[in-house]
Design a protein around this motif. Sequence first.
Motif, mmCIF file in Angstrom:
data_model
loop_
_atom_site.group_PDB
_atom_site.id
_atom_site.type_symbol
_atom_site.label_atom_id
_atom_site.label_comp_id
_atom_site.label_asym_id
_atom_site.label_seq_id
_atom_site.Cartn_x
_atom_site.Cartn_y
_atom_site.Cartn_z
ATOM 1 N N LEU A 169 0.829 -1.212 0.000
ATOM 2 C CA LEU A 169 0.000 0.000 0.000
ATOM 3 C C LEU A 169 0.862 1.261 0.000
ATOM 4 C CD1 LEU A 169 -2.893 -0.959 2.431
ATOM 5 C CD2 LEU A 169 -3.091 -0.458 -0.009
ATOM 6 N N GLN A 170 1.932 1.243 0.766
ATOM 7 C CA GLN A 170 2.823 2.407 0.803
ATOM 8 C C GLN A 170 3.491 2.626 -0.545
ATOM 9 O OE1 GLN A 170 5.363 1.584 4.166
ATOM 10 N NE2 GLN A 170 3.885 2.390 5.632
ATOM 11 N N ALA A 171 3.871 1.551 -1.208
ATOM 12 C CA ALA A 171 4.491 1.667 -2.542
ATOM 13 C C ALA A 171 3.491 2.235 -3.544
ATOM 14 C CB ALA A 171 5.008 0.310 -3.008
ATOM 15 N N LEU A 172 2.265 1.752 -3.491
ATOM 16 C CA LEU A 172 1.225 2.258 -4.393
ATOM 17 C C LEU A 172 0.930 3.725 -4.099
ATOM 18 C CD1 LEU A 172 -0.815 1.657 -6.645
ATOM 19 C CD2 LEU A 172 -2.411 0.899 -4.855
ATOM 20 N N GLU A 173 0.838 4.063 -2.819
ATOM 21 C CA GLU A 173 0.576 5.443 -2.426
ATOM 22 C C GLU A 173 1.690 6.372 -2.918
ATOM 23 O OE1 GLU A 173 -0.894 7.839 1.499
ATOM 24 O OE2 GLU A 173 0.647 6.311 1.799
ATOM 25 N N LYS A 174 2.931 5.896 -2.845
ATOM 26 C CA LYS A 174 4.052 6.709 -3.327
ATOM 27 C C LYS A 174 3.935 6.961 -4.827
ATOM 28 C CE LYS A 174 9.087 7.123 -3.446
ATOM 29 N NZ LYS A 174 8.956 8.303 -4.213
ATOM 30 N N TYR A 232 1.189 7.112 -6.601
ATOM 31 C CA TYR A 232 0.126 8.104 -6.800
ATOM 32 C C TYR A 232 0.588 9.496 -6.357
ATOM 33 C CZ TYR A 232 -3.424 4.631 -8.002
ATOM 34 O OH TYR A 232 -4.161 3.652 -8.622
ATOM 35 N N THR A 233 1.261 9.563 -5.230
ATOM 36 C CA THR A 233 1.751 10.848 -4.721
ATOM 37 C C THR A 233 2.748 11.470 -5.688
ATOM 38 O OG1 THR A 233 1.431 10.093 -2.451
ATOM 39 C CG2 THR A 233 2.880 11.969 -2.766
ATOM 40 N N ASP A 234 3.643 10.648 -6.223
ATOM 41 C CA ASP A 234 4.625 11.151 -7.182
ATOM 42 C C ASP A 234 3.945 11.688 -8.439
ATOM 43 O OD1 ASP A 234 6.609 10.434 -5.425
ATOM 44 O OD2 ASP A 234 7.278 8.663 -6.557
ATOM 45 N N GLU A 235 2.935 10.978 -8.920
ATOM 46 C CA GLU A 235 2.225 11.422 -10.126
ATOM 47 C C GLU A 235 1.443 12.708 -9.850
ATOM 48 O OE1 GLU A 235 0.890 11.635 -14.070
ATOM 49 O OE2 GLU A 235 2.617 10.684 -13.121
ATOM 50 N N ILE A 236 0.823 12.789 -8.695
ATOM 51 C CA ILE A 236 0.076 14.005 -8.324
ATOM 52 C C ILE A 236 1.037 15.185 -8.221
ATOM 53 C CG2 ILE A 236 -1.193 15.092 -6.427
ATOM 54 C CD1 ILE A 236 -2.576 12.312 -6.031
ATOM 55 N N SER A 261 1.016 18.452 -10.565
ATOM 56 C CA SER A 261 0.892 19.734 -9.868
ATOM 57 C C SER A 261 2.027 20.676 -10.260
ATOM 58 C CB SER A 261 0.886 19.506 -8.357
ATOM 59 O OG SER A 261 0.830 20.729 -7.669
ATOM 60 N N ASP A 262 3.245 20.154 -10.318
ATOM 61 C CA ASP A 262 4.397 20.960 -10.726
ATOM 62 C C ASP A 262 4.219 21.458 -12.164
ATOM 63 O OD1 ASP A 262 5.489 20.523 -8.245
ATOM 64 O OD2 ASP A 262 6.969 19.039 -8.927
ATOM 65 N N GLU A 263 3.729 20.566 -13.030
ATOM 66 C CA GLU A 263 3.500 20.942 -14.433
ATOM 67 C C GLU A 263 2.450 22.054 -14.520
ATOM 68 O OE1 GLU A 263 1.802 18.898 -18.562
ATOM 69 O OE2 GLU A 263 2.394 17.617 -16.879
ATOM 70 N N PHE A 264 1.376 21.913 -13.754
ATOM 71 C CA PHE A 264 0.327 22.934 -13.738
ATOM 72 C C PHE A 264 0.886 24.257 -13.228
ATOM 73 C CE2 PHE A 264 -2.887 25.382 -11.469
ATOM 74 C CZ PHE A 264 -3.841 25.546 -12.456
ATOM 75 N N LYS A 288 -9.081 11.971 -7.276
ATOM 76 C CA LYS A 288 -10.276 11.244 -6.845
ATOM 77 C C LYS A 288 -10.133 9.753 -7.169
ATOM 78 C CE LYS A 288 -15.271 11.801 -7.367
ATOM 79 N NZ LYS A 288 -16.303 12.518 -8.121
ATOM 80 N N GLU A 289 -9.683 9.448 -8.390
ATOM 81 C CA GLU A 289 -9.491 8.056 -8.794
ATOM 82 C C GLU A 289 -8.400 7.392 -7.961
ATOM 83 O OE1 GLU A 289 -8.679 8.099 -12.992
ATOM 84 O OE2 GLU A 289 -10.705 8.766 -13.494
ATOM 85 N N ALA A 290 -7.345 8.126 -7.678
ATOM 86 C CA ALA A 290 -6.255 7.580 -6.869
ATOM 87 C C ALA A 290 -6.758 7.222 -5.477
ATOM 88 C CB ALA A 290 -5.099 8.574 -6.781
ATOM 89 N N SER A 291 -7.564 8.083 -4.902
ATOM 90 C CA SER A 291 -8.127 7.819 -3.582
ATOM 91 C C SER A 291 -9.012 6.575 -3.607
ATOM 92 C CB SER A 291 -8.926 9.033 -3.107
ATOM 93 O OG SER A 291 -9.549 8.766 -1.885
ATOM 94 N N GLN A 292 -9.852 6.461 -4.618
ATOM 95 C CA GLN A 292 -10.723 5.288 -4.746
ATOM 96 C C GLN A 292 -9.898 4.019 -4.958
ATOM 97 O OE1 GLN A 292 -13.221 6.519 -8.005
ATOM 98 N NE2 GLN A 292 -14.668 7.599 -6.681
ATOM 99 N N ASN A 293 -8.870 4.111 -5.791
ATOM 100 C CA ASN A 293 -8.021 2.948 -6.041
ATOM 101 C C ASN A 293 -7.260 2.526 -4.787
ATOM 102 O OD1 ASN A 293 -8.859 2.838 -8.687
ATOM 103 N ND2 ASN A 293 -7.061 3.867 -9.515
#
Length: 171
Positions: free
Chosen positions: A46-51, A53-57, A61-64, A104-109
């Motif tokens: 779960l921590q690996a998956l969360e990382k 998602y966090t990295d992609e977010i 965010s940086d790109e935006f 939202k999708e990341a949270s659901q996943n």
Amino acid sequence: MLKKIALAMLFILPMGVFAQTLKFGHFSSSEIITSMPEFTKAQADLQALEKKYTDEIKRTSDEFNAKYQEYQQAMQKDSLPQNIAERRQKELQDMAQRSEQFQKEASQNMQKAQSDLMAPITKKLDDAIKAVGEAEGFTYIFDLSRTAIPYVNDKTSINVTPLVKAKLGLK
């Protein structure tokens, strides 16, 4: 009269015998689950998956933020024609909406992954509890972590946490 006494004894005697055979137990699922190697692996997954998602977010965010800053600078210099400014503004809005949707999708996943990873662990625990209950002749075994029980009398309810841990091969 004798008949009434005999009839009363027929009703009272089984109740007394039944009351003596009730055996209650309790345990703490959170204590057991956290000591299971499957739980440790699930937490790591779960921590690996969360990382990821966090990295992609963070990346989106940086790109935006970079595009927004570029847009702000161009607007301050008044160097963009109206139609280009509107197009960039629309692009920023689209990016923000996609980012929000992804979060939202990341949270659901993450919730689904947690549920999927925990299901076999709780099933294994439940199977061990049933086995201990049947082997030891318990009427009820209560989980103090999942069920709000305000009082447990340790004289009449046996803590089966060590028995369940032993059944699962845990220390």
